[in-house]
Design an enzyme around this catalytic site. Structure first.
Site, PDB file in Angstrom:
ATOM      1  N   ASP A  82       0.650  -1.097   0.083  1.00 25.40           N
ATOM      2  CA  ASP A  82      -0.049   0.005  -0.136  1.00 25.40           C
ATOM      3  C   ASP A  82       0.854   1.271   0.076  1.00 25.40           C
ATOM      4  O   ASP A  82       1.943   1.399   1.024  1.00 25.40           O
ATOM      5  CB  ASP A  82      -1.032  -0.176   1.396  1.00 25.40           C
ATOM      6  CG  ASP A  82      -1.975   0.882   1.307  1.00 25.40           C
ATOM      7  OD1 ASP A  82      -2.351   1.441   0.206  1.00 25.40           O
ATOM      8  OD2 ASP A  82      -2.297   1.414   2.477  1.00 25.40           O
ATOM      9  N   HIS A  83       0.556   2.088  -0.624  1.00 20.59           N
ATOM     10  CA  HIS A  83       1.215   3.276  -0.931  1.00 20.59           C
ATOM     11  C   HIS A  83       2.739   3.129  -1.044  1.00 20.59           C
ATOM     12  O   HIS A  83       3.546   4.012  -0.377  1.00 20.59           O
ATOM     13  CB  HIS A  83       0.965   4.252   0.322  1.00 20.59           C
ATOM     14  CG  HIS A  83      -0.479   4.717   0.213  1.00 20.59           C
ATOM     15  ND1 HIS A  83      -0.883   5.875  -0.409  1.00 20.59           N
ATOM     16  CD2 HIS A  83      -1.647   4.561   0.804  1.00 20.59           C
ATOM     17  CE1 HIS A  83      -2.144   6.175  -0.360  1.00 20.59           C
ATOM     18  NE2 HIS A  83      -2.437   5.391   0.665  1.00 20.59           N
ATOM     19  N   HIS A 180      -7.442   9.971   4.875  1.00 22.74           N
ATOM     20  CA  HIS A 180      -6.656   8.786   5.675  1.00 22.74           C
ATOM     21  C   HIS A 180      -6.949   9.464   7.187  1.00 22.74           C
ATOM     22  O   HIS A 180      -6.689  10.526   7.481  1.00 22.74           O
ATOM     23  CB  HIS A 180      -5.340   8.800   5.281  1.00 22.74           C
ATOM     24  CG  HIS A 180      -5.151   8.064   3.993  1.00 22.74           C
ATOM     25  ND1 HIS A 180      -4.119   8.956   3.133  1.00 22.74           N
ATOM     26  CD2 HIS A 180      -5.465   6.932   3.433  1.00 22.74           C
ATOM     27  CE1 HIS A 180      -4.014   7.867   2.137  1.00 22.74           C
ATOM     28  NE2 HIS A 180      -4.822   6.821   2.506  1.00 22.74           N
ATOM     29  N   GLY A 181      -7.053   8.483   7.938  1.00 21.01           N
ATOM     30  CA  GLY A 181      -7.266   8.662   9.327  1.00 21.01           C
ATOM     31  C   GLY A 181      -8.491   9.190   9.818  1.00 21.01           C
ATOM     32  O   GLY A 181      -9.592   8.747   9.037  1.00 21.01           O
ATOM     33  N   HIS A 208      -9.615   5.243  -1.009  1.00 18.98           N
ATOM     34  CA  HIS A 208      -8.800   5.249   0.166  1.00 18.98           C
ATOM     35  C   HIS A 208      -9.527   5.939   1.487  1.00 18.98           C
ATOM     36  O   HIS A 208     -10.512   6.567   1.051  1.00 18.98           O
ATOM     37  CB  HIS A 208      -7.415   6.061  -0.020  1.00 18.98           C
ATOM     38  CG  HIS A 208      -6.306   4.962  -0.802  1.00 18.98           C
ATOM     39  ND1 HIS A 208      -5.389   4.700  -0.638  1.00 18.98           N
ATOM     40  CD2 HIS A 208      -6.652   4.406  -2.119  1.00 18.98           C
ATOM     41  CE1 HIS A 208      -4.574   3.971  -1.372  1.00 18.98           C
ATOM     42  NE2 HIS A 208      -5.608   3.760  -2.371  1.00 18.98           N
ATOM     43  N   GLY A 209      -9.006   5.846   2.714  1.00 19.71           N
ATOM     44  CA  GLY A 209      -9.603   6.325   3.751  1.00 19.71           C
ATOM     45  C   GLY A 209     -10.965   5.973   4.055  1.00 19.71           C
ATOM     46  O   GLY A 209     -11.785   6.729   4.295  1.00 19.71           O
ATOM     47  N   ASN A 230     -10.391   0.968   0.775  1.00 21.14           N
ATOM     48  CA  ASN A 230      -9.294   0.510   1.795  1.00 21.14           C
ATOM     49  C   ASN A 230      -9.787   1.027   3.187  1.00 21.14           C
ATOM     50  O   ASN A 230     -10.397   1.953   3.625  1.00 21.14           O
ATOM     51  CB  ASN A 230      -8.302   1.579   1.312  1.00 21.14           C
ATOM     52  CG  ASN A 230      -7.265   1.018   0.389  1.00 21.14           C
ATOM     53  OD1 ASN A 230      -7.781   0.014  -0.518  1.00 21.14           O
ATOM     54  ND2 ASN A 230      -6.123   1.479  -0.039  1.00 21.14           N
ATOM     55  N   THR A 233      -7.369   2.585   9.780  1.00 21.52           N
ATOM     56  CA  THR A 233      -7.360   3.371  11.111  1.00 21.52           C
ATOM     57  C   THR A 233      -8.428   2.558  11.865  1.00 21.52           C
ATOM     58  O   THR A 233      -8.050   2.364  13.256  1.00 21.52           O
ATOM     59  CB  THR A 233      -7.717   4.752  10.984  1.00 21.52           C
ATOM     60  OG1 THR A 233      -6.653   5.307  10.022  1.00 21.52           O
ATOM     61  CG2 THR A 233      -7.670   5.436  12.266  1.00 21.52           C
TER      62      THR A 233
HETATM   63  P1  13P Z   1      -8.014   4.871   6.860  1.00 22.56           P
HETATM   64  O1  13P Z   1      -6.849   4.538   7.651  1.00 22.56           O
HETATM   65  O2  13P Z   1      -8.422   6.360   6.890  1.00 22.56           O
HETATM   66  O3  13P Z   1      -8.976   3.657   6.970  1.00 22.56           O
HETATM   67  O4  13P Z   1      -7.432   4.891   5.365  1.00 22.56           O
HETATM   68  C1  13P Z   1      -6.830   3.295   4.740  1.00 22.56           C
HETATM   69  C2  13P Z   1      -6.142   3.695   3.565  1.00 22.56           C
HETATM   70  O5  13P Z   1      -6.521   4.177   2.648  1.00 22.56           O
HETATM   71  C3  13P Z   1      -4.969   2.759   3.256  1.00 22.56           C
HETATM   72  O6  13P Z   1      -4.392   3.319   1.872  1.00 22.56           O
END
Ligand code: 13P
Length: 288
Positions: A82-83, A180-181, A208-209, A230, A233
């Site tokens: 990932d990333h 994200h987060g 994502h997020g 995805n 968190t």
């Molecule tokens: P979150 O941590 O906000 O759920 O996002 C995860 C993510 O997008 C990983 O690439």
């Protein structure tokens, strides 16, 4: 062998109108929780390791977990970097048997993002891995990568076709309003933008997020073309808060019962996300 390319899973999801949930994992506890929940639901899943998880656990241990899981698992899953921003890590993910890789060139210029993503796609495709690229920047913090609101920019639908064609990616991460987060307020997704992106390309789209996005919003995003959700968190919070609560309640002298509590808590979150994505019961229809 249930360890498959993410492309196989995403194409099935796209053809059948659901999303494959993708979970960030860090160790044996959350790895087993994800596989157990996926088996309970009969769902395909993508297990993701970010670069900071690689820093924490090392490629060999993550590879070992995945291949041990593949011996036992009754559902198909993909192992995804990932990333990936460091090309050295991208190459190592190929060498360590990952079945999917994301190259995140979203902080680069458009042309440089295309050049490096195409390079990654070329080497990854030679060994049958699938490749996710990112266009636009998703705000927030994902492990060690922080993107401020000022730096963040939504995906421009006019650039999508060119990006996908010149890079050869199998999936595209889009910036349409998630972060994200943990969110401070309710995230507002730009659905007209998602619709325009969907029209511009046929590759599966990635959101994502996923933590904290309201269920109805996720369902609508899937209807409009999201094929991979995805979530990171929310699993980390389930892990750490279940352990913290258990330690307040009583003293442990053995980590196993404590970590079993965490595994159950994480599996609960994973199961909810699998259902939300409409992925329950889909594993049996996928050839692997
Ligand atoms: P979150 O941590 O906000 O759920 O996002 C995860 C993510 O997008 C990983 O690439």
């Amino acid at each position: 062998m249930p360890l498959v390319s993410a492309k196989v899973l995403l194409e099935h999801a796209q053809a059948n109108g659901y999303a494959v949930p993708a979970f960030n994992c860090h160790d044996l506890v959350d790895f087993q929780a994800i596989i157990a929940a996926a088996e309970t639901e009969g769902a395909p899943v993508i297990i993701m390791a970010s670069e900071s998880t690689i820093d924490f656990a090392g490629f060999s241990y993550i590879e070992g977990l995945a291949y041990a899981g593949a011996k036992e698992a009754k559902i198909p899953f993909a192992l995804h970097l990932d990333h990936g921003r460091d090309l050295d890590n991208v190459v190592k993910s190929v060498q360590h048997g990952f079945t999917s890789v994301m190259f995140d060139g979203s902080n680069l210029s458009f042309e440089e993002n295309i050049r490096l993503t195409a390079w990654v796609a070329d080497i990854a495709h030679r060994v049958g891995m699938s490749v996710e690229g990112e266009l636009g920047q998703i705000p927030g913090t994902e492990d060690d990568i922080t993107v401020s609101e000022q730096e963040a920019g939504m995906t421009d639908p006019d650039l999508v076709a060119d990006f996908v064609e010149r890079t050869g990616v199998d999936a595209l991460a889009v910036a349409i309003g998630t972060a994200h987060g943990l969110y401070k307020g309710e995230p507002k997704l730009d659905f007209p933008r998602l619709t325009a992106i969907r029209k511009a390309t046929s590759v599966p789209l990635v959101l994502h997020g996923g933590t904290g996005v309201p269920d109805d919003t996720v369902r609508r995003a899937i209807e409009l073309g999201i094929c991979k959700l995805n979530v990171g968190t929310e699993l980390r919070v389930a892990y750490t808060s279940s352990v913290s609560r258990a330690l307040v309640d009583r003293e442990f002298r053995d980590p196993r019962p404590l970590l079993s509590i965490a595994r159950t808590a994480i599996a609960g979150v994973v199961q909810d996300k699998i259902r939300l994505c409409g992925a329950s019961g889909r594993a049996k229809a996928i050839s692997w």
